[in-house]
Design a protein around this motif. Structure first.
Motif, PDB file in Angstrom:
ATOM      1  N   UNK A   1       0.833  -1.197   0.000  1.00 21.15           N
ATOM      2  CA  UNK A   1       0.000   0.000   0.000  1.00 21.15           C
ATOM      3  C   UNK A   1       0.870   1.249   0.000  1.00 21.15           C
ATOM      4  N   UNK A   2       0.402   2.250  -0.728  1.00 24.36           N
ATOM      5  CA  UNK A   2       1.076   3.555  -0.740  1.00 24.36           C
ATOM      6  C   UNK A   2       0.040   4.632  -0.434  1.00 24.36           C
ATOM      7  N   UNK A   3       0.355   5.473   0.535  1.00 24.12           N
ATOM      8  CA  UNK A   3      -0.535   6.568   0.914  1.00 24.12           C
ATOM      9  C   UNK A   3      -0.336   7.733  -0.055  1.00 24.12           C
ATOM     10  N   UNK A   4      -1.440   8.239  -0.591  1.00 26.29           N
ATOM     11  CA  UNK A   4      -1.339   9.315  -1.573  1.00 26.29           C
ATOM     12  C   UNK A   4      -2.572  10.212  -1.499  1.00 26.29           C
TER      13      UNK A   4
ATOM     14  N   UNK B   1       3.329  11.899  -1.928  1.00 23.11           N
ATOM     15  CA  UNK B   1       2.677  13.215  -1.896  1.00 23.11           C
ATOM     16  C   UNK B   1       2.847  13.922  -3.243  1.00 23.11           C
ATOM     17  N   UNK B   2       2.030  14.954  -3.440  1.00 23.73           N
ATOM     18  CA  UNK B   2       2.103  15.803  -4.626  1.00 23.73           C
ATOM     19  C   UNK B   2       2.311  17.245  -4.175  1.00 23.73           C
TER      20      UNK B   2
ATOM     21  N   UNK C   1      -3.835   4.261  -1.111  1.00 26.21           N
ATOM     22  CA  UNK C   1      -4.586   4.586   0.101  1.00 26.21           C
ATOM     23  C   UNK C   1      -4.753   6.106   0.115  1.00 26.21           C
ATOM     24  N   UNK C   2      -5.981   6.564  -0.098  1.00 25.02           N
ATOM     25  CA  UNK C   2      -6.228   7.996  -0.187  1.00 25.02           C
ATOM     26  C   UNK C   2      -6.437   8.592   1.208  1.00 25.02           C
TER      27      UNK C   2
END
Length: 376
Positions: free
Chosen positions: A83-86, A135-136, A106-107
């Motif tokens: 999972x990657x949090x974004x 992150x962006x 994972x939003x």
């Protein structure tokens, strides 16, 4: 309100590419025709990598064919799984790069002031399957990089920044691109710095750059040896040549954007219900976008204003609407529930990005503001 002499029939687009004089580009093309080296890390490719490192204040950078593939390769290079949090508040390529690597997005919600990932939301979303944070730097506005890095260090997570909007952006210590494990830039035609199509991955060391260089060339390390399941992600010599020309004028381009930004803020200040995002604290902006919030005090909705502007041939964009988490391939995820994303949802329903590019002049800006004033 000043009436601008700008023609209503003249389309004003949200952006348009800044291009060098054609004759200068032809000079580069003649050199490419003479050498017959079109790709595979030619002279212009090597020159652009070095020139960008110097301009951006970074040590290592790998050019790629586009920013989306840059994200895909960055995840592959760091062997990210699970999972990657974004963020749900971005262009869809951010999350698509995760799906292409069989990673579950994972939003989590954004900070309502910066519109970047909220560090508190990040920490609350970490599970045993979490391996990274993506992150962006939304609209080129720097994330809370210190807080994000602290979380990453505490939980042994990688950080890959989608820096598509952040060319030339700095914080108080220097380039924003030096943060995280990798930062990925886009050089698409719509960006502040463009190579027609293209992108780059900013790397912390030569070893990481070497791995990315292998991955973007099918995994080859020499004529007969393949060491990874790579892909074709190389930038061509034509794109690199365009980049070298663009870099000569990039400071002038950003300065033009800065002046347009100031003019918008001055002229919009008198319109109740239209609010501009504040400048980043302690940072240097590249003025990549000009987003405004259409608040409840404004007499019509954001979408009604969007339609009103289009009827006047002003083509703003609702960046970013819908949320990524609303698209069919994501909305079934537990973290896509809008009730968990109130700040991102509000931004997606309020923001419209007004035209912003160096081709605009004071008359264009006055005309855009005049139409916003009329609608009020």
């Amino acid at each position: 309100m000043e009436t601008a002499p700008c023609s209503a029939a003249e389309p004003i687009h949200v952006t348009q590419p800044e291009l060098p004089p054609l004759g200068e580009f032809v000079d580069y093309l003649e050199k490419i025709w003479s050498s017959k080296v079109l790709t595979n890390g030619g002279t212009f490719h090597q020159q652009l990598e070095q020139a960008l490192c110097e301009y951006l204040g970074v040590n290592h950078l790998a050019l790629v064919s586009n920013g989306t593939l840059g994200l895909v390769l960055a995840l592959k290079a760091l062997r990210i799984v699970g999972e990657v949090i974004t963020t749900p508040y971005s262009f869809v390529a951010t999350a698509h790069s995760l799906l292409w690597n069989d990673i579950t997005p994972v939003f989590v919600d954004v900070d309502p002031a910066s519109l970047n990932l909220n560090p508190q939301s990040i920490e609350a979303a970490i599970t045993p399957r979490t391996t990274a944070i993506m992150p962006v730097h939304c609209y080129g506005r720097p994330c809370d990089v210190d807080a994000i890095q602290k979380i990453a260090d505490n939980y042994n997570l990688r950080v890959i920044y989608d820096a598509a909007h952040a060319f030339g952006v700095k914080d108080e210590q220097g380039s924003i691109l030096r943060h995280g494990d990798l930062s990925v830039l886009s050089f698409h035609a719509t960006k502040v710095f463009n190579t027609f199509e293209g992108g780059a991955i900013v790397c912390p060391d030569a070893k990481t750059k070497q791995r990315i260089d292998h991955l973007k060339n099918f995994g080859f390390i020499n004529e007969t040896t393949v060491v990874a399941s790579g892909i074709n992600g190389k930038m061509s010599e034509i794109n690199a040549a365009m980049g070298l020309l663009q870099l000569k004028r990039i400071d002038e381009v950003i300065e033009k954007r800065r002046r347009i930004d100031i003019l918008y803020r001055q002229k919009l200040s008198a319109i109740r219900g239209i609010s501009c995002l504040p400048y980043p604290v302690g940072g240097l902006s590249n003025h990549a976008y000009f987003p405004v919030m259409v608040e409840t005090e404004y007499p019509i909705s954001r979408d009604q204003l969007y339609d009103h502007l289009r009827a006047s041939h002003i083509y703003g964009r609702r960046y970013f609407y819908p949320l990524i988490s609303d698209f069919p391939m994501y909305r079934g995820l537990p973290t896509a529930d809008r009730s968990q994303l109130p700040a991102a949802t509000a931004a997606a329903e309020k923001i419209i990005c007004l035209p912003m590019h160096p081709g605009l002049n004071a008359e264009h800006v006055s005309y855009v503001v005049q139409k916003i004033h009329e609608a009020a």
